[in-house]
Design an enzyme around this catalytic site. Sequence first.
Site, mmCIF file in Angstrom:
data_model
loop_
_atom_site.group_PDB
_atom_site.id
_atom_site.type_symbol
_atom_site.label_atom_id
_atom_site.label_comp_id
_atom_site.label_asym_id
_atom_site.label_seq_id
_atom_site.Cartn_x
_atom_site.Cartn_y
_atom_site.Cartn_z
ATOM 1 N N GLU A 13 0.694 -0.925 -0.271
ATOM 2 C CA GLU A 13 -0.175 -0.545 0.111
ATOM 3 C C GLU A 13 0.868 1.435 -0.694
ATOM 4 O O GLU A 13 0.222 2.355 -0.005
ATOM 5 C CB GLU A 13 -0.862 0.030 1.049
ATOM 6 C CG GLU A 13 -2.081 -0.876 0.942
ATOM 7 C CD GLU A 13 -3.315 -1.271 2.301
ATOM 8 O OE1 GLU A 13 -4.195 -1.303 2.187
ATOM 9 O OE2 GLU A 13 -1.933 -1.311 3.860
ATOM 10 N N GLY A 79 -13.623 -2.559 2.913
ATOM 11 C CA GLY A 79 -14.881 -2.559 2.785
ATOM 12 C C GLY A 79 -15.636 -1.972 2.404
ATOM 13 O O GLY A 79 -15.425 -1.300 3.834
ATOM 14 N N MET A 198 -9.652 -2.272 9.546
ATOM 15 C CA MET A 198 -8.576 -3.382 11.409
ATOM 16 C C MET A 198 -7.261 -2.671 11.669
ATOM 17 O O MET A 198 -7.400 -3.272 12.505
ATOM 18 C CB MET A 198 -8.433 -4.645 10.651
ATOM 19 C CG MET A 198 -8.896 -5.408 9.492
ATOM 20 S SD MET A 198 -8.165 -7.452 9.374
ATOM 21 C CE MET A 198 -7.940 -7.683 10.359
ATOM 22 N N GLU A 199 -7.385 -1.033 11.226
ATOM 23 C CA GLU A 199 -6.356 -0.447 12.336
ATOM 24 C C GLU A 199 -6.950 1.004 12.632
ATOM 25 O O GLU A 199 -6.697 1.721 13.585
ATOM 26 C CB GLU A 199 -5.312 -0.548 11.619
ATOM 27 C CG GLU A 199 -5.079 -1.562 10.496
ATOM 28 C CD GLU A 199 -5.177 -2.716 9.256
ATOM 29 O OE1 GLU A 199 -5.102 -3.327 9.506
ATOM 30 O OE2 GLU A 199 -5.803 -1.516 8.937
ATOM 31 N N ASP A 222 -13.751 -3.401 -1.896
ATOM 32 C CA ASP A 222 -14.985 -4.236 -2.297
ATOM 33 C C ASP A 222 -16.059 -4.367 -1.093
ATOM 34 O O ASP A 222 -16.185 -2.706 -0.469
ATOM 35 C CB ASP A 222 -14.233 -6.188 -1.475
ATOM 36 C CG ASP A 222 -14.235 -6.139 -0.290
ATOM 37 O OD1 ASP A 222 -14.700 -6.308 1.252
ATOM 38 O OD2 ASP A 222 -12.348 -6.032 0.007
#
Length: 256
Positions: A13, A79, A198-199, A222
Amino acid sequence: MNRLAIVSAMESELRGLRDSLPQAQLVRRAGRDFWVGELGGHEVVLVRSLIGKVAAATTTAVLLEHFNVQVLLFTGVAGGLGQGVRIGDIVVADQLLQHDMDASPIFPRFEVPLYGTDRFGADAVLSRRLGSACEGVLAAIEAGTCAELSRAQLQACGVAQAPRVHHGLVLSGDRFVSTTAEAQALQADHPEALAVEMEGAALAQVCHDFGVPCAVMRTISDRADDTAHVDFNRFIDDVASRYTHAVVCAMLGAGG
């Protein structure tokens, strides 16, 4: 801008930005590689945090304690949850919440114990600046003037419509959300949520503790459901990492 940390969960990333710092100094701390250099006349520190809330919190604490960072930007994929949030769109967080925090019945569900809140805010000024840079990059892509990415490249990665920038609530949790049932449960609990990752909420909590401004930018890879993107790594390489490079360079006046 004061010394800026740019953080992602995965090395891919940050690839474009890392390539833009050929003279950067490598410093190893807490099992992580921190790259200290200059971009667009600004001091920057790049680091891969690793995945999950604990990893993000550890990385943030090291940045603030050891590297004297005054501003943090977390960037990566997420997401999509909100209506109209599509693959290829960018979400800039206004607030962040840990969707897997549950210390009930002692504290209300989702509330972080002893903080009296279930969410932490991103810095408003920094987030507006980030959002403006995102808007500029997406407009350049549509106009065919973006050196990083073309409309044809986006379409090849499943981005069917012109991408948009959204501002709002981002959820974080130590679970990769990839089924319709999970996504619907999150939407029921947090109807205003735009994306899940998630962070970000962990980084925002640590920044809150230190009184340091942060911003979070997430490219939607997504819809966090049964139709989740089938080539995750390609999407990061061909879309998300290029967004990150172009947006950060626009923010810092680095010219790409």
